[in-house]
Design a protein around this motif. Structure first.
Motif: not given
Ligand code: HOC
Length: 381
Positions: A26, A110, A226-227, A278
């Motif tokens: 991740y 988050l 989520y997104f 990002h």
């Molecule tokens: C399960 C939710 O900015 C990324 C982060 C946000 C992730 C949300 C995860 O991994 O890019």
């Protein structure tokens, strides 16, 4: 061992050993073929530094002012999500390490510790990274809580309108809160330190989301969920202007990549932009922030602060960014591997390494303050 870590990549190796693979992937993973993630760092190699000698560099000062607050280094710790999934101390470890070095850090919507808990830990410079949710009440409540907790700045994330295709996470089935699956069981079992901390440590929560995603509620979500279900896909420049106004304090846009958007950021009265893709986790094939820096500096330099976020792994990367016109360099993975490897001590060691590299680089470049780093000290290949 921590004492064997001499650069950020050494922490990455330690983190890989300590974390179960879905969690490591991740952090480490990015979108599609991960070309942008790699390019974010390799872009710095396209530029050479031209040093001056005999410059009298006994006393140097690597400090600067970022968004109105003094920073001991031209370096910021970017906000990143879910930090307690990497180490039991999560955002608290990062906040304390940043405070110790007198540098900015950010927490994410988050975050696994609350806005209030983090604010109580440090009066050092800190920002809150806002994701715009469909639930407007949730956005308003986070803004108000940050104001009450006296956060120094709000950074609105603008590059996550939908989720990037994180293939490593699709394969591992990564969710928040992290869940054990048959394919990853062995990896959890062979990382007992992490697994025991996670299972027997404090309950994993996302306290700034007002219960939208919480362990035990059956509401575990994947990144895509989520997104794609919680965030406001209709967010536009009016939304950004409204949030700036609602917040009323120092305001930044995180994820600006084009000169035209940088100009719009100036027009809505933003104080800073993060040039960022990002960490390559969204649009693979997107240009590296460092490659985009010059055209953005040409368009809006002097009108808005410009933070270079992406691929920074070395002090010299920060120096190249500053010479090309950035106010500061920032990054997530540059401290996350260290957090995963050794908590606060790890983050402190990572900052220490980057500090030493920045100061050594300044001396070898023949400058005593960072404003002496100018574009004429760079040569593009
Ligand atoms: C399960 C939710 O900015 C990324 C982060 C946000 C992730 C949300 C995860 O991994 O890019």
């Amino acid at each position: 061992r921590l004492s064997d870590c001499h650069n950020i990549d050494d922490f990455r190796r330690l983190a890989r050993r300590r974390l179960p693979w879905p969690v490591f992937d991740y952090i480490d993973g990015a979108a599609d073929d991960e070309i942008t993630k790699t390019r974010n760092t390799s872009a710095f190699d396209e530029v050479d530094l031209v040093p001056d000698v005999l410059a009298g560099v006994g006393e140097i000062d690597a400090g600067c002012t970022i968004m109105g607050r003094r920073s001991a280094l031209p370096l910021m710790l970017s906000p990143t999500a879910l930090q307690r999934a990497f180490h039991k101390d999560g955002e608290r470890a990062v906040a304390r390490a940043a405070a110790k070095f007198g540098i900015w850090f950010g927490i994410s919507s988050l975050a696994t510790h609350s806005i209030e808990e983090i604010a109580a830990l440090t009066s050092g410079p800190k920002l809150f990274q806002l994701y715009v949710h469909k639930d407007r009440g949730l956005n308003a409540s986070m803004i108000e809580r940050c104001r009450d907790a006296q956060f120094d700045a709000l950074a609105l994330t603008v590059d996550t309108i939908v989720s990037g295709k994180r293939e490593r996470c699709l394969r591992s089935g990564f969710t928040t809160p992290p869940r054990f699956s048959a394919s990853s069981l062995w990896s959890y079992a062979t990382r007992p330190r992490w697994t025991l901390d996670y299972v027997f440590g404090p309950k994993f929560r996302l306290p700034n989301l007002d219960g939208h995603v919480q362990e035990g509620s059956g509401k575990s979500v994947s990144i895509q969920d989520y997104f794609n279900t919680m965030l406001d896909t209709n967010m536009d420049w009016d939304t950004a202007a409204r949030i700036r106004q609602d917040w009323g304090g120092t305001f930044a846009l995180k994820g600006v990549m084009s000169a035209a958007d940088a100009r719009r950021a100036v027009e809505i009265g933003a104080d800073a932009i993060w040039i960022s893709n990002h960490g390559g986790r969204q649009l693979d094939g997107s240009r590296a922030p460092f490659d985009q820096l010059r055209e953005i500096v040409d368009a809006v330099g002097g009108e808005i602060e410009i933070v270079l976020d992406g691929g920074v792994r070395r002090g010299t990367h920060a120096l190249k960014g500053l010479a090309a016109g950035a106010t500061a360099a920032s990054g997530g993975r540059l401290y996350l591997y260290a957090l995963a490897a050794a908590g606060q001590e790890g983050v402190e060691r990572a900052i220490e390494i980057l500090k030493e590299e920045i100061e050594r680089g300044m001396r070898l470049m023949g400058v005593t303050s960072i404003d002496q780093l100018t574009a004429d000290r760079l040569r593009w290949r």
